[in-house]
Design an enzyme around this catalytic site. Structure first.
Site, PDB file in Angstrom:
ATOM      1  N   LYS A   6       0.837  -1.203   0.000  1.00 18.22           N
ATOM      2  CA  LYS A   6       0.000   0.000   0.000  1.00 18.22           C
ATOM      3  C   LYS A   6       0.871   1.252   0.000  1.00 18.22           C
ATOM      4  O   LYS A   6       1.533   1.567   0.974  1.00 18.22           O
ATOM      5  CB  LYS A   6      -0.918   0.038   1.225  1.00 18.22           C
ATOM      6  CG  LYS A   6      -1.991   1.119   1.055  1.00 18.22           C
ATOM      7  CD  LYS A   6      -2.605   1.605   2.333  1.00 18.22           C
ATOM      8  CE  LYS A   6      -1.804   2.656   3.034  1.00 18.22           C
ATOM      9  NZ  LYS A   6      -1.680   3.934   2.296  1.00 18.22           N
TER      10      LYS A   6
ATOM     11  N   THR B 194       6.005   7.059  14.094  1.00 19.00           N
ATOM     12  CA  THR B 194       6.059   6.186  15.272  1.00 19.00           C
ATOM     13  C   THR B 194       4.649   5.948  15.812  1.00 19.00           C
ATOM     14  O   THR B 194       4.313   4.846  16.224  1.00 19.00           O
ATOM     15  CB  THR B 194       6.992   6.803  16.333  1.00 19.00           C
ATOM     16  OG1 THR B 194       8.327   6.753  15.797  1.00 19.00           O
ATOM     17  CG2 THR B 194       6.958   6.061  17.644  1.00 19.00           C
ATOM     18  N   GLU B 195       3.838   6.993  15.750  1.00 17.45           N
ATOM     19  CA  GLU B 195       2.453   6.892  16.214  1.00 17.45           C
ATOM     20  C   GLU B 195       1.710   5.774  15.466  1.00 17.45           C
ATOM     21  O   GLU B 195       1.078   4.907  16.078  1.00 17.45           O
ATOM     22  CB  GLU B 195       1.797   8.256  15.953  1.00 17.45           C
ATOM     23  CG  GLU B 195       0.397   8.421  16.429  1.00 17.45           C
ATOM     24  CD  GLU B 195      -0.226   9.696  15.833  1.00 17.45           C
ATOM     25  OE1 GLU B 195       0.501  10.488  15.172  1.00 17.45           O
ATOM     26  OE2 GLU B 195      -1.435   9.881  16.021  1.00 17.45           O
TER      27      GLU B 195
ATOM     28  N   GLY C 284       3.138   3.419  13.709  1.00 20.19           N
ATOM     29  CA  GLY C 284       3.867   2.172  13.972  1.00 20.19           C
ATOM     30  C   GLY C 284       3.274   1.411  15.148  1.00 20.19           C
ATOM     31  O   GLY C 284       3.143   0.187  15.122  1.00 20.19           O
TER      32      GLY C 284
ATOM     33  N   GLU D 293       9.975   0.833  10.453  1.00 16.27           N
ATOM     34  CA  GLU D 293      11.014   1.838  10.253  1.00 16.27           C
ATOM     35  C   GLU D 293      10.332   3.166  10.501  1.00 16.27           C
ATOM     36  O   GLU D 293       9.511   3.599   9.693  1.00 16.27           O
ATOM     37  CB  GLU D 293      11.566   1.702   8.825  1.00 16.27           C
ATOM     38  CG  GLU D 293      12.969   2.226   8.713  1.00 16.27           C
ATOM     39  CD  GLU D 293      12.967   3.607   8.141  1.00 16.27           C
ATOM     40  OE1 GLU D 293      12.924   4.552   8.967  1.00 16.27           O
ATOM     41  OE2 GLU D 293      12.979   3.747   6.925  1.00 16.27           O
TER      42      GLU D 293
END
Ligand code: NAI
Ligand code: MG
Length: 501
Positions: free
Chosen positions: A199, A254-255, A257, A274
């Site tokens: 995606k 990161t949120e 992730g 990552e």
């Protein structure tokens, strides 16, 4: 002497591609979204709509996963020899190179980055990654293991390991290097014999869709690679949670992730991440000043600052602080900000209005907490999503601009005098993606490299990437490594086989 601006209009091939209807690539065919819906992708240099793209959602992800599952479980893909698989990946690299100009122009249109960068970096690096991974296809090996088994004295065994593909990989990529991130993800998955549902980011689906056509041309069997553009909260979330997906690979915030990790818990699929960064770039007083200034500037301003590993926290030894920050600010002022299609442009727009607002929000936050700008500090122009390259001083560790990832052309500069304190400061971040060290003292450089809590340390250079060099993060910058041999581990399972003799 001022050089004349050369506007490079997107070539005919590119206009033809961009103006097409853009569909989903599922099971080797280009199809509409099940809902019939489309979404717009924009030219960030102008804010205008570039194209409409089929909007994948849960139902389309379901179809794509079914196709990838069948291609993995029963299709011809697994029966190909490693050499045949490798050659197909190499062919894809050749096709990328043959279409370099078109892919670079698509990238500049959709992402905004300077065409000269897309030509020199994004597209060639994508081709090189596939070539590197093509070579691995024939070298994925297990071990023979001498075992002792104390509770069967006298018995003999032949024990060995097989390294097998993990299965169906879901891959979710961001918008900062659309084609290159697709290559980083697809390369190891294909080399190891996995099948994929990819995606792309909703901001930049176009180059990956063109890549889908090249994947077809390279002869990959139906269903081996499926491409489903769509939004993160819908298509992305459905892929991360899908019970028939064996592994999910994600690059982004990161949120998100953390959301991916939660979604993956349902079937305990393997996860690699990552994520963000707030990388320290440290300049010592013994340095080659010109190299360090140029390096510190390009560490933050490359790709409009939209790099997860951007050197966004600049620490400079006190005695040369003013010289270095003035030098970086002088470089920032020389950077030509404009459309990526102008040959004089060094820095293009940010990718979206959302990103423009986010970065400008950080600038305001910095100023309200007492930071000052030696260069830039605001939006550039009033059309498109441009931000001026910015050097912030009078910053400290408690400020949001020093703690949080800005993901724009904004560096915070701080002086240091005690190298021990510097290490603590440099590592004082929830992130651990990269670090830069500038010094002529090689002992100091390597000692410090060992103390940096970061997945990559650059010494007297920055932003040096290679298909053979693993890349990834400590702490909240992620799980696992991409590129290099290490990437293969994220797409394989180890099977131990033990046979009594
Ligand atoms: P994002 O993390 O929301 O988007 C990255 C990818 O994840 C896109 O393909 C998106 O569609 C997908 N996604 C979003 N929500 C999802 C969900 N709930 N489930 C599954 N997939 C989902 O990043 P965004 O919003 O574009 O940018 C926000 C910030 O993230 C940036 O300012 C930057 O700090 C960071 N970022 C870091 C990147 C990196 O290379 N590490 C790349 C892009 C953004
Ligand atoms: Mg988001």
């Amino acid at each position: 002497m001022a050089t004349a601006l050369k506007i490079v209009p997107p070539g005919n091939t590119v206009s033809n591609f961009v103006s097409r209807t853009h569909k989903l690539f599922i099971n080797g065919k280009w199809v509409e979204a099940a809902s019939g819906r489309t979404f717009a992708t924009y030219n960030p240099a102008t804010g205008e709509v570039l194209a409409q793209v089929a909007e994948g959602d849960r139902a389309d992800i379901d179809l794509a996963v079914k196709a990838a599952r069948a291609a993995f479980d029963t299709g011809p893909w697994r029966k190909l020899s490693p050499s045949e698989r490798g050659r197909m990946i190499w062919k894809l690299a050749d096709l990328i190179e043959e279409n370099l100009e078109e892919l670079a122009e698509i990238e500049t249109l959709d992402n905004g980055k300077p065409l000269k960068i897309a030509r020199a970096a994004d597209v060639p690096l994508a081709a090189d990654l596939f070539r590197y991974m093509a070579g691995w296809a024939t070298k994925i090996e297990g071990n023979t293991i001498p075992i002792s088994v104390p509770y069967t004295p006298g018995a003999q065994y032949l024990a060995y390991t097989l390294r097998e593909p993990v299965g169906v990989a879901g891959q979710i990529i961001p918008w900062n290097f659309p084609l290159l991130m697709a290559a980083w993800k697809l390369g190891p998955a294909l080399a190891t014999g996995c099948t994929v549902v990819l995606k792309p980011a909703e901001q930049t689906p176009l180059s990956v869709l063109r890549l889908g056509e090249l994947i077809q041309e390279a002869g990959f069997p139906d269903g081996v690679v499926n491409i489903v553009p769509g939004y993160g909260e819908t298509a992305g979330a459905a892929l991360a949670a899908h019970p028939k997906v064996d592994k999910i690979a994600f690059t982004g915030s990161t949120e998100v992730g953390k959301l991916i990790l939660q979604a993956a818990a349902g079937n305990l699929k393997k996860v690699s991440l990552e994520l963000g960064g707030k990388s320290p770039n440290v300049v010592f007083a013994d340095v080659d000043l010109d190299a360090a200034i140029a390096g510190a500037a390009s560490a933050i301003f490359f790709n409009q600052g939209q790099c997860c590993c951007a050197g966004s926290r600049l620490y400079v030894e006190k005695s040369i602080f003013d010289k270095v920050v003035d030098g970086v600010a002088a470089q920032a002022k020389k950077i030509n900000v404009g459309s990526g299609f102008e040959s004089s442009t060094d820095m293009g727009p940010l990718v979206s209005e959302e990103q423009l607002n986010r970065v400008c929000g950080y600038l305001e936050s910095g100023f309200s907490e007492g930071a000052t700008a030696l260069s830039g500090g605001s939006r550039h122009g009033d059309k498109g999503y441009f931000v001026k390259p910015t050097v912030l001083v009078n910053t400290n560790e408690s400020m949001k601009v020093v703690q949080e990832e800005i993901f724009g052309p904004v560096v915070t500069a701080m002086p240091f005098s005690d190298p021990e304190e510097l290490i603590t400061q440099a590592n004082d971040s929830i992130y651990g993606l990269a670090a830069g060290i500038w010094t002529r003292d090689i002992k100091k450089a390597h000692r410090l490299a060992a103390q940096m809590r970061a997945g990559t340390v650059w010494i007297n250079c920055y932003n040096i990437f290679d298909a053979a060099l693993p890349f990834g993060g400590y702490k909240q910058s992620g799980w696992g490594r991409e590129m290099g041999k290490d990437a293969l581990e994220m797409y394989t399972e180890v099977k131990a086989v033990c046979s009594a003799l």
